[in-house]
Design an enzyme around this catalytic site. Structure first.
Site, PDB file in Angstrom:
ATOM      1  N   CYS A 265     -29.597  -1.133  -8.451  1.00 54.83           N
ATOM      2  CA  CYS A 265     -29.369  -1.374  -7.025  1.00 54.83           C
ATOM      3  C   CYS A 265     -27.881  -1.204  -6.754  1.00 54.83           C
ATOM      4  O   CYS A 265     -27.054  -1.888  -7.369  1.00 54.83           O
ATOM      5  CB  CYS A 265     -29.807  -2.799  -6.700  1.00 54.83           C
ATOM      6  SG  CYS A 265     -29.397  -3.325  -5.021  1.00 54.83           S
TER       7      CYS A 265
ATOM      8  N   CYS B  92     -28.284   4.512  -2.488  1.00 56.41           N
ATOM      9  CA  CYS B  92     -29.202   3.373  -2.508  1.00 56.41           C
ATOM     10  C   CYS B  92     -30.351   3.855  -3.375  1.00 56.41           C
ATOM     11  O   CYS B  92     -30.837   4.990  -3.186  1.00 56.41           O
ATOM     12  CB  CYS B  92     -29.701   3.051  -1.105  1.00 56.41           C
ATOM     13  SG  CYS B  92     -31.090   1.893  -1.091  1.00 56.41           S
TER      14      CYS B  92
HETATM   15  N1  DGL Z   1     -32.121  -0.483  -3.555  1.00 58.76           N
HETATM   16  C1  DGL Z   1     -30.979  -1.138  -3.081  1.00 58.76           C
HETATM   17  C2  DGL Z   1     -29.698  -0.350  -3.273  1.00 58.76           C
HETATM   18  O1  DGL Z   1     -29.620   0.485  -4.145  1.00 58.76           O
HETATM   19  C3  DGL Z   1     -31.005  -2.077  -1.910  1.00 58.76           C
HETATM   20  C4  DGL Z   1     -31.982  -1.902  -0.789  1.00 58.76           C
HETATM   21  C5  DGL Z   1     -32.044  -3.138   0.104  1.00 58.76           C
HETATM   22  O2  DGL Z   1     -32.619  -4.120  -0.342  1.00 58.76           O
HETATM   23  O3  DGL Z   1     -31.470  -3.110   1.211  1.00 58.76           O
HETATM   24  O4  DGL Z   1     -28.724  -0.562  -2.601  1.00 58.76           O
END
Ligand code: DGL
Length: 262
Positions: free
Chosen positions: A75, A189
Site C-alpha cells: 500500500c 496506489c
Molecule cells: N491501496 C492503497 C494504496 O496503495 C490505498 C487505497 C485506499 O485505501 O485508499 O495507496
C-alpha cells in the site's frame, strides 16, 4: 525459518493483490497471508496521524499471530506515511511500496509524468523527494483519486468499472497544465494496476503505465533467496480486520481457501 513461514502482505483492501501477482510468478509455492484492513478502508482519505497510529499497531498483531518471514506493506499510502515507524516497531524485515517515479522517468520521452495515487499519497513529502531525486528534469503532475480505489474494489468483487468514472479520474491528471503531454502514468496506489486495462481503454493511445509491483516481487525474491519453501502451493489465508457481508462476498470472488478475522 520453517518452510511454512508465510509472507505477509498488508493493504487497506484488495490493492495489494497487484503486488501478490508478480510475487506469485517468482515464488509459486510461497505461503501467503493477505491482510486487508477492511475496518480502516479507505486509507486515502484518512489523515497522516490516523495512518501512522493504525498501521504499526495492526501489523504488530498480524506478525504476532502469523509469524511471517517477511512483511510487505502493499500500500503506497501506508508506506509513504508509516514505513519508518513500522520498521522500528517490528522484529522482521519489512518491504514497502512507494510510487514508481524512477522507472517512469526512465521511460518518459515527453518528460511529463502523471502520478496517480490516493489523496493522502500524492501530498506526501516522500513523493516530492522521489520526484526531486529521480525525475528532476521532468514535470511531475499528481492527482489523488478515491473513486478509482472504490472502482477497483468493486471490480474484484465482480462489478465492471464504469468507463466514464475511470475517464473522470484520469481527467484529474490530463486537465492540469501540461497534462496533455503526459506519456507515462505511475500507478501510485496498489489498487490502480487492477484497473490498468480500463484506464488504457479511455486514455490517449500509447499511454504507458508503471507500478511498483514487479520491482517489489524481485526484492522479495532477493530477500528470501536461499530460504526453504513448500514443495507445492498450499491455500493462502485472507485476513480482514472486519469480516462482514462485503468481505465474505469478496473472499468468495477471490476463491480464498481460508478467510479469517483479525
Ligand atoms: N491501496 C492503497 C494504496 O496503495 C490505498 C487505497 C485506499 O485505501 O485508499 O495507496
Amino acid at each position: 525459518m520453517t518452510e511454512a513461514a508465510p509472507i505477509l502482505f498488508f493493504d487497506s483492501g484488495v490493492g495489494g493483490l497487484s503486488v501478490v501477482a508478480p510475487t506469485r510468478a517468482l515464488l509459486p509455492t510461497a505461503p501467503i497471508v493477505y491482510a486487508a484492513d477492511s475496518a480502516g478502508f479507505p486509507y486515502g482519505t484518512r489523515t497522516e496521524a490516523e495512518i501512522a497510529a493504525r498501521v504499526p499497531a495492526l501489523l504488530g498483531r498480524l506478525v504476532e499471530r502469523y509469524r511471517p518471514r517477511l512483511v510487505v506493506i502493499a500500500c503506497n499510502t501506508a508506506s509513504t506515511i508509516a514505513l519508518p515507524v513500522v520498521r522500528a516497531a517490528l522484529d522482521v524485515a519489512v518491504v514497502g511500496t512507494v510510487p514508481a517515479i524512477k522507472p517512469a522517468a526512465a521511460m518518459s520521452i515527453t518528460r511529463v509524468i502523471g502520478v496517480l495515487g490516493t489523496e493522502a499519497t500524492v501530498r506526501q513529502p516522500y513523493v516530492d523527494d522521489l520526484a526531486a531525486r529521480f525525475a528532476a528534469d521532468c514535470t511531475v503532475l499528481r492527482h489523488g483519486s478515491a473513486a478509482l480505489v472504490e472502482l477497483a474494489e468493486a471490480k474484484l468483487a465482480g462489478e465492471a468499472p464504469d468507463p466514464a468514472g475511470v475517464r473522470r479520474a484520469l481527467d484529474g491528471l490530463f486537465g492540469q497544465p501540461g497534462g496533455d503531454r503526459i506519456d507515462v502514468i505511475v500507478n501510485a496506489c496498489t489498487h490502480f494496476p487492477l484497473l490498468e486495462a480500463d484506464m488504457a481503454a479511455v486514455a490517449p493511445p500509447g499511454m504507458r503505465f508503471v507500478d511498483g509491483g514487479p520491482g517489489i516481487a524481485r526484492r522479495i525474491a532477493c530477500l528470501t533467496a536461499g530460504q526453504e519453501w513448500p514443495a507445492v502451493p498450499g491455500g493462502d489465508t485472507l485476513v480482514f480486520t472486519r469480516l462482514g457481508e462485503r468481505e465474505r462476498r469478496l473472499a468468495a470472488a477471490l476463491h480464498s481457501a481460508h478467510v479469517e478475522a483479525l
